[in-house]
Design an enzyme around this catalytic site. Structure first.
Site, PDB file in Angstrom:
ATOM      1  N   GLY A  25       0.847  -1.185   0.000  1.00  0.00           N
ATOM      2  CA  GLY A  25       0.000   0.000   0.000  1.00  0.00           C
ATOM      3  C   GLY A  25       0.875   1.225   0.000  1.00  0.00           C
TER       4      GLY A  25
ATOM      5  CG  ASP B  33      -4.788   9.731  10.861  1.00  0.00           C
ATOM      6  OD1 ASP B  33      -5.945  10.132  10.600  1.00  0.00           O
ATOM      7  OD2 ASP B  33      -3.965   9.429   9.987  1.00  0.00           O
TER       8      ASP B  33
HETATM    9  N1  LIG Z   1       2.593  -3.390   8.710  1.00  0.00           N
HETATM   10  C1  LIG Z   1       1.868  -3.415   7.604  1.00  0.00           C
HETATM   11  N2  LIG Z   1       1.438  -4.568   7.100  1.00  0.00           N
HETATM   12  C2  LIG Z   1       0.689  -4.607   5.983  1.00  0.00           C
HETATM   13  N3  LIG Z   1       0.337  -3.513   5.279  1.00  0.00           N
HETATM   14  C3  LIG Z   1       0.744  -2.317   5.734  1.00  0.00           C
HETATM   15  C4  LIG Z   1       1.534  -2.205   6.914  1.00  0.00           C
HETATM   16  N4  LIG Z   1       1.788  -0.895   7.125  1.00  0.00           N
HETATM   17  C5  LIG Z   1       1.191  -0.243   6.136  1.00  0.00           C
HETATM   18  N5  LIG Z   1       0.566  -1.076   5.284  1.00  0.00           N
HETATM   19  C6  LIG Z   1      -0.196  -0.711   4.090  1.00  0.00           C
HETATM   20  O1  LIG Z   1       0.428   0.400   3.483  1.00  0.00           O
HETATM   21  C7  LIG Z   1      -0.473   1.503   3.410  1.00  0.00           C
HETATM   22  C8  LIG Z   1       0.291   2.798   3.645  1.00  0.00           C
HETATM   23  O2  LIG Z   1       0.885   2.764   4.909  1.00  0.00           O
HETATM   24  P1  LIG Z   1       0.870   4.020   5.868  1.00  0.00           P
HETATM   25  O3  LIG Z   1      -0.541   4.413   6.145  1.00  0.00           O
HETATM   26  O4  LIG Z   1       1.721   3.752   7.050  1.00  0.00           O
HETATM   27  O5  LIG Z   1       1.578   5.091   4.943  1.00  0.00           O
HETATM   28  P2  LIG Z   1       1.532   6.627   5.079  1.00  0.00           P
HETATM   29  O6  LIG Z   1       2.352   7.202   3.977  1.00  0.00           O
HETATM   30  O7  LIG Z   1       1.909   7.026   6.475  1.00  0.00           O
HETATM   31  O8  LIG Z   1       0.009   6.894   4.847  1.00  0.00           O
HETATM   32  P3  LIG Z   1      -0.862   8.039   5.365  1.00  0.00           P
HETATM   33  O9  LIG Z   1      -1.096   8.902   4.197  1.00  0.00           O
HETATM   34  O10 LIG Z   1      -2.125   7.349   5.856  1.00  0.00           O
HETATM   35  O11 LIG Z   1      -0.082   8.677   6.468  1.00  0.00           O
HETATM   36  C9  LIG Z   1      -1.529   1.199   4.432  1.00  0.00           C
HETATM   37  O12 LIG Z   1      -2.758   1.700   4.047  1.00  0.00           O
HETATM   38  C10 LIG Z   1      -1.588  -0.306   4.461  1.00  0.00           C
HETATM   39  O13 LIG Z   1      -2.462  -0.754   3.467  1.00  0.00           O
END
Ligand SMILES: Nc1ncnc2c1ncn2[C@@H]1O[C@H](COP(=O)(O)OP(=O)(O)OP(=O)(O)O)[C@@H](O)[C@H]1O
Length: 561
Positions: free
Chosen positions: A174, A292
């Site tokens: 993701g 969040d």
């Molecule tokens: N530990 C994990 N195991 C499986 N999938 C994960 C994990 N961590 C994150 N993901 C996937 O990756 C995506 C993005 O991760 P994350 O939300 O941490 O990124 P971000 O850049 O911080 O996003 P946001 O815009 O929400 O802050 C999540 O929506 C999830 O689907």
């Protein structure tokens, strides 16, 4: 010491289009324009005038095609009556501010893209810097038995340091606003991780380095069954990488869409929100306000238990957990009937039965707290009086004050929208919205657009749909949490302890919930091993050219149970 491992992927790439591509185009927070009439907006209280007031500080949406709305804010805490100034900085622009100041220097707001997700978080973030101890299996006793630590340690011992070249990126799980997350294998170990890869140049341009730093520092502090384990982190010239536990069950948003009627049965909701509550309680105890909470950020582990993820919008502040005597009449009534049952401060349910499958010794047997040598022991009745009332752990940073505008529209607490300054009570508001969404399949204040949603949050009363039928206790809990005035909100004073005592959670064994049977256990994940290894994190991220393909060695299937 130089790494001896053969690189499975090129650790650096020349371009970062896919990582950039991953972040959706800015989806701004739509704040009412001052010169906009509100004809279509629902009737709102005079308080909503603050929405217009706030818009003075924000650039009109039309002007922000390629840059983000900016607002600078100050985080300041006021613990036990004494106010605290936090140093805040983002990139090279260091801001040193004192309590109650409100600046108008750059930061960002309203532009968190999420691939495949329609509810991006928004932020105008700054936070204090505080140090946390570095993470190893020994500093994380709850996760010490995890074989992935051994795998990491083995490679460290062999190669000295751990870097991107030690991992094989198998597929993109993701992506969000600050990075992409990949399922990764630590070469030759059959240990799998979720690796969050963030492009440093892109983050610097978008002034989001501080968010990455915040997330990393918070992850380093955590050691809880329902929070992520950060196994290691490292930097390359181009990327900042966090290596975390992989959750194969997806997130609760996706899982909810798959339920009949797109809502969970109440028993399942009870399980998920109870685990989230424990995670929030722990975070508050560490002085971390999460800010969040939403189903998209609640991931499902291989065993069906949850993991709260995504800490880049969290706020750190001072907190002093205290053990107090309960003045709660419900708890007191329960105590009178609970002789011989669990009396752990946080576990007031008279149903604590140690399950044989749960080997972990817990503090479920409260009287041990008060154990004395034989000669000092008093007759039973006296002991009962002595421990009357039961102590309660209060670890609520409710006095913390942040002026940041962070969160996700449908989940934003009224005090955030009004810009009044907020503390930990925002997490209890979002907890109420979260509970509502899991039960009813929608959030309570969603409007036709973001702007209408914000007006609804502030001005619309809480209403429940007739269907699905939900218990009185669930609705009562939601009513307690979705009180617009934070000081009147459930848990404002005593935090999670107050919520745990609500009848909705009757029968929940708080101390042993990690051993309870989850509503759903994800199927073992079948992973396609790419025949051509992606040449870079962005290559792996690319859904076209670098997409995982069936390799010569066929599919890699691994069992998570
Ligand atoms: N530990 C994990 N195991 C499986 N999938 C994960 C994990 N961590 C994150 N993901 C996937 O990756 C995506 C993005 O991760 P994350 O939300 O941490 O990124 P971000 O850049 O911080 O996003 P946001 O815009 O929400 O802050 C999540 O929506 C999830 O689907």
């Amino acid at each position: 010491m130089a790494s001896k491992a053969m690189p499975q992927i090129l650790p650096e790439i020349s371009s970062i289009p896919e990582l950039k591509h991953c972040s959706k185009s800015p989806s701004p927070l739509e704040i009412p324009q001052t010169n906009n009439s509100c004809a279509s907006a629902p009737t709102v209280s005079p308080e909503t005038a603050n929405l217009s007031k706030m818009s003075h500080k924000l650039e009109p949406k039309e002007q922000k095609q390629d840059h983000h709305l900016k607002e600078s804010v100050v985080e300041h805490g006021n613990m036990n009556g004494s106010s605290t100034s936090f140093q805040t900085y983002e990139g090279s622009n260091q801001l040193k501010v004192s309590a109650s100041a409100r600046l108008t220097a750059p930061s960002e707001i309203g532009d968190r893209g999420n691939s495949g997700r329609c509810r991006p978080s928004t932020s105008s973030d700054v936070s204090d810097e505080s140090s946390c101890s570095s993470m190893t299996s020994s500093t994380k006793p709850h996760k010490a038995n995890d074989s992935r630590w051994e795998a990491i340690q083995m490679v460290r011992t062999r190669d000295g340091i751990l870097g991107l070249s030690h991992f094989r990126l198998l597929k993109r799980l993701g992506c969000g606003d600050i990075g992409s997350v990949y399922l990764s294998e630590l070469n030759g170990t059959k240990s799998y991780f979720a690796m969050k890869v963030m492009d440093k140049a892109s983050l610097a341009i978008r002034k989001k380095l501080l968010r990455v730093q915040t997330e990393k520092e918070i992850l380093q502090c955590l050691d809880h069954p329902f929070l992520p384990t950060l196994y290691t982190h490292f930097e390359t010239d181009k990327f900042s990488c966090l290596v975390m536990e992989f959750c194969p069950g997806g997130d609760l948003h996706t899982l909810r869409q798959k339920q009949p009627g797109k809502h969970f049965p109440e028993q399942a909701v009870k399980f998920y929100v109870a685990e989230v509550l424990l995670a929030l309680e722990y975070l508050h105890m560490l002085g971390i306000i999460y800010r969040d909470l939403k189903p998209e950020n609640v991931l499902v582990r291989e065993d069906g238990h949850i993991m709260l993820s995504d800490f880049d919008l969290s706020l750190r502040c001072a907190v002093s957990p205290t053990l107090t005597k309960s003045s709660n009449p419900d708890a007191e009534a329960l105590r009178k009937n609970s002789q011989g049952y669990c009396v752990q401060p946080a576990c007031v349910e008279p149903s604590c039965i140690i399950q044989p499958s749960c080997a972990a010794p817990t503090t479920c047997f409260g009287p041990r707290f008060f154990s004395k040598s034989k000669k000092d022991r008093k007759p039973k009745t006296e002991v009962a009086t002595q421990i009357n009332p039961w102590p309660e752990l209060i670890a609520e940073p409710s006095d913390a004050r942040s002026m940041s505008f962070v969160g996700t529209h449908e989940y934003l607490a009224p005090e955030i929208i009004k810009g009044e300054g907020h503390g930990s009570a925002v997490d209890w508001w979002t907890f109420g919205i979260f509970l509502y969404e899991l039960l009813f399949g929608k959030t309570p204040f969603k409007g036709s657009g973001n702007r209408a949603t914000l007006f609804n949050v502030i001005g619309q009363p809480l209403r429940f749909p007739e269907y699905p039928v939900v218990s009185f206790s669930a609705r009562d809990l939601i009513r307690g949490l979705l009180v617009k005035e934070p000081q009147q909100r459930l848990a404002y004073k005593r935090g999670a302890t107050e919520i745990k005592q609500h009848p909705f959670f009757e029968g929940v064994n708080w101390a042993l919930i990690r051993c309870a049977t989850p509503p759903e256990v994800p199927k073992p994940v079948e992973i396609e091993r790419p025949s051509k290894l992606p040449s870079s994190p962005s290559g792996a991220a690319d859904g076209s050219s670098g997409a995982p393909q069936k390799g010569s060695d066929g599919y890699l299937e691994f069992d998570f149970f």
